[in-house]
Design a protein around this motif. Structure first.
Motif, mmCIF file in Angstrom:
data_model
loop_
_atom_site.group_PDB
_atom_site.id
_atom_site.type_symbol
_atom_site.label_atom_id
_atom_site.label_comp_id
_atom_site.label_asym_id
_atom_site.label_seq_id
_atom_site.Cartn_x
_atom_site.Cartn_y
_atom_site.Cartn_z
ATOM 1 N N ALA A 1 33.487 38.896 39.902
ATOM 2 C CA ALA A 1 34.515 38.733 40.931
ATOM 3 C C ALA A 1 35.615 37.783 40.485
ATOM 4 O O ALA A 1 36.783 37.983 40.801
ATOM 5 C CB ALA A 1 33.893 38.246 42.240
ATOM 6 N N ALA A 2 35.254 36.769 39.689
ATOM 7 C CA ALA A 2 36.253 35.818 39.218
ATOM 8 C C ALA A 2 37.186 36.466 38.200
ATOM 9 O O ALA A 2 38.327 36.043 38.029
ATOM 10 C CB ALA A 2 35.570 34.597 38.616
ATOM 11 N N ALA A 3 36.703 37.507 37.512
ATOM 12 C CA ALA A 3 37.503 38.158 36.494
ATOM 13 C C ALA A 3 38.471 39.180 37.083
ATOM 14 O O ALA A 3 39.373 39.643 36.417
ATOM 15 C CB ALA A 3 36.595 38.849 35.473
ATOM 16 N N VAL A 4 38.268 39.560 38.314
ATOM 17 C CA VAL A 4 39.142 40.537 38.950
ATOM 18 C C VAL A 4 40.443 39.850 39.313
ATOM 19 O O VAL A 4 40.455 38.836 40.000
ATOM 20 C CB VAL A 4 38.460 41.135 40.204
ATOM 21 N N SER A 5 41.548 40.416 38.837
ATOM 22 C CA SER A 5 42.835 39.761 39.032
ATOM 23 C C SER A 5 43.278 39.779 40.489
ATOM 24 O O SER A 5 43.917 38.857 40.949
ATOM 25 C CB SER A 5 43.896 40.391 38.136
ATOM 26 N N ASP A 6 42.968 40.839 41.203
ATOM 27 C CA ASP A 6 43.367 40.921 42.602
ATOM 28 C C ASP A 6 42.119 41.119 43.455
ATOM 29 O O ASP A 6 41.633 42.235 43.611
ATOM 30 C CB ASP A 6 44.359 42.059 42.801
ATOM 31 N N VAL A 7 41.630 40.033 44.002
ATOM 32 C CA VAL A 7 40.384 40.071 44.754
ATOM 33 C C VAL A 7 40.497 40.972 45.980
ATOM 34 O O VAL A 7 39.492 41.488 46.458
ATOM 35 C CB VAL A 7 39.933 38.635 45.115
ATOM 36 N N ASP A 8 41.704 41.229 46.449
ATOM 37 C CA ASP A 8 41.894 42.108 47.598
ATOM 38 C C ASP A 8 41.505 43.554 47.287
ATOM 39 O O ASP A 8 41.280 44.345 48.199
ATOM 40 C CB ASP A 8 43.342 42.068 48.095
ATOM 41 N N GLU A 9 41.430 43.892 46.004
ATOM 42 C CA GLU A 9 41.066 45.256 45.614
ATOM 43 C C GLU A 9 39.553 45.465 45.552
ATOM 44 O O GLU A 9 39.084 46.592 45.420
ATOM 45 C CB GLU A 9 41.684 45.589 44.252
ATOM 46 N N VAL A 10 38.780 44.402 45.637
ATOM 47 C CA VAL A 10 37.320 44.492 45.545
ATOM 48 C C VAL A 10 36.758 44.630 46.955
ATOM 49 O O VAL A 10 37.134 43.885 47.862
ATOM 50 C CB VAL A 10 36.734 43.231 44.858
ATOM 51 N N VAL A 11 35.865 45.596 47.138
ATOM 52 C CA VAL A 11 35.291 45.796 48.468
ATOM 53 C C VAL A 11 34.404 44.606 48.831
ATOM 54 O O VAL A 11 33.777 43.986 47.966
ATOM 55 C CB VAL A 11 34.509 47.125 48.554
ATOM 56 N N ILE A 12 34.347 44.292 50.112
ATOM 57 C CA ILE A 12 33.607 43.125 50.586
ATOM 58 C C ILE A 12 32.129 43.163 50.184
ATOM 59 O O ILE A 12 31.589 42.140 49.752
ATOM 60 C CB ILE A 12 33.800 42.933 52.106
ATOM 61 N N PRO A 13 31.428 44.317 50.290
ATOM 62 C CA PRO A 13 30.023 44.298 49.862
ATOM 63 C C PRO A 13 29.849 43.876 48.396
ATOM 64 O O PRO A 13 28.889 43.182 48.060
ATOM 65 C CB PRO A 13 29.555 45.739 50.082
ATOM 66 N N ALA A 14 30.782 44.259 47.540
ATOM 67 C CA ALA A 14 30.697 43.860 46.134
ATOM 68 C C ALA A 14 30.919 42.354 45.986
ATOM 69 O O ALA A 14 30.244 41.686 45.200
ATOM 70 C CB ALA A 14 31.707 44.637 45.300
ATOM 71 N N LEU A 15 31.850 41.815 46.753
ATOM 72 C CA LEU A 15 32.091 40.368 46.718
ATOM 73 C C LEU A 15 30.867 39.611 47.228
ATOM 74 O O LEU A 15 30.467 38.598 46.644
ATOM 75 C CB LEU A 15 33.315 40.006 47.557
ATOM 76 N N LEU A 16 30.273 40.103 48.309
ATOM 77 C CA LEU A 16 29.074 39.459 48.835
ATOM 78 C C LEU A 16 27.938 39.514 47.817
ATOM 79 O O LEU A 16 27.206 38.534 47.646
ATOM 80 C CB LEU A 16 28.638 40.118 50.152
ATOM 81 N N GLY A 17 27.799 40.647 47.165
ATOM 82 C CA GLY A 17 26.757 40.784 46.144
ATOM 83 C C GLY A 17 26.959 39.811 44.998
ATOM 84 O O GLY A 17 26.011 39.195 44.508
ATOM 85 N N ALA A 18 28.202 39.666 44.553
ATOM 86 C CA ALA A 18 28.497 38.751 43.457
ATOM 87 C C ALA A 18 28.282 37.296 43.868
ATOM 88 O O ALA A 18 27.852 36.472 43.067
ATOM 89 C CB ALA A 18 29.929 38.956 42.980
ATOM 90 N N ALA A 19 28.576 36.989 45.119
ATOM 91 C CA ALA A 19 28.467 35.613 45.604
ATOM 92 C C ALA A 19 27.070 35.249 46.068
ATOM 93 O O ALA A 19 26.709 34.066 46.097
ATOM 94 C CB ALA A 19 29.446 35.410 46.762
ATOM 95 N N ARG A 20 26.274 36.246 46.403
ATOM 96 C CA ARG A 20 24.969 36.038 47.034
ATOM 97 C C ARG A 20 24.090 35.029 46.325
ATOM 98 O O ARG A 20 23.444 34.212 46.936
ATOM 99 C CB ARG A 20 24.236 37.368 47.147
ATOM 100 N N GLY A 21 24.066 35.058 45.025
ATOM 101 C CA GLY A 21 23.148 34.212 44.287
ATOM 102 C C GLY A 21 23.628 32.803 44.020
ATOM 103 O O GLY A 21 22.898 32.004 43.429
ATOM 104 N N SER A 22 24.826 32.449 44.440
ATOM 105 C CA SER A 22 25.365 31.120 44.140
ATOM 106 C C SER A 22 24.464 30.010 44.645
ATOM 107 O O SER A 22 24.087 29.109 43.889
ATOM 108 C CB SER A 22 26.761 30.951 44.751
ATOM 109 N N TYR A 23 24.128 30.051 45.906
ATOM 110 C CA TYR A 23 23.272 29.012 46.474
ATOM 111 C C TYR A 23 21.876 29.077 45.869
ATOM 112 O O TYR A 23 21.300 28.050 45.506
ATOM 113 C CB TYR A 23 23.203 29.131 48.003
ATOM 114 N N ALA A 24 21.331 30.281 45.737
ATOM 115 C CA ALA A 24 19.979 30.420 45.194
ATOM 116 C C ALA A 24 19.899 29.857 43.782
ATOM 117 O O ALA A 24 18.938 29.152 43.441
ATOM 118 C CB ALA A 24 19.547 31.884 45.215
ATOM 119 N N GLN A 25 20.895 30.150 42.956
ATOM 120 C CA GLN A 25 20.885 29.653 41.577
ATOM 121 C C GLN A 25 20.987 28.131 41.557
ATOM 122 O O GLN A 25 20.265 27.462 40.805
ATOM 123 C CB GLN A 25 22.021 30.279 40.775
#
Length: 155
Positions: A4-28
């Motif tokens: 998700a950080a590599a995507v130049s325009d985050v508005d083009e990424v669907v929300i489920p994909a963003l949630l999936g990419a972010a999901r593990g932040s706290y767990a890690q």
């Protein structure tokens, strides 16, 4: 999904994909803090239970109910946490049919490591987002939670 950080325009990424990419932040972050504190034997979801009990004063049963797992899985998780010294389980003196489950000193120390992991991510988010953006993130996630609850009630 691409990072998700590599995507130049985050508005083009669907929300489920963003949630999936972010999901593990706290767990890690929690895993790193638990391992650093010597708690590498904590079972999956154990940190959620211990952290919730320590931070919110909830019971182990309440925390596990929030995970949405079966009674058998909940019982196994509590058994493991007791066997590994994170929780104690005693007969409730007021009602011998019930059990009292409490954090041990080891459980409180593990919960402190969980809290440190959460705080590390919260601090990093606060550096990366404006207060308004952070408030928007919280509001959006809360709205998704309400949608989930509504959908669950409808089924």
């Amino acid at each position: 999904m691409p990072n998700a950080a590599a995507v130049s325009d985050v508005d083009e990424v669907v929300i489920p994909a963003l949630l999936g990419a972010a999901r593990g932040s706290y767990a890690q972050a929690i895993r790193v803090h638990l391992a650093g504190a010597g708690f590498d034997d904590l079972p999956r979801n154990g940190g959620f239970v211990l952290g919730g009990m320590a931070s919110h004063g909830g019971s182990a049963v309440d925390m596990i109910r929030g995970l949405g797992v079966s009674k058998q899985a909940a019982s196994q998780l509590i058994d493991t946490l007791v066997l590994r010294g994170y929780l104690t389980r005693d007969t409730n003196p007021n009602d011998r049919r019930r059990m009292t489950i409490e954090l041990t000193d080891r459980g409180r120390a593990a919960a402190a490591a969980v809290r440190s992991g959460v705080q590390a991510i919260d601090t990093e988010l606060a550096r990366m987002l404006t207060p308004a953006e952070l408030a928007g993130l919280r509001s959006g996630l809360a709205a998704l939670g309400r949608i989930k609850e509504r959908l669950q009630e409808a089924t």
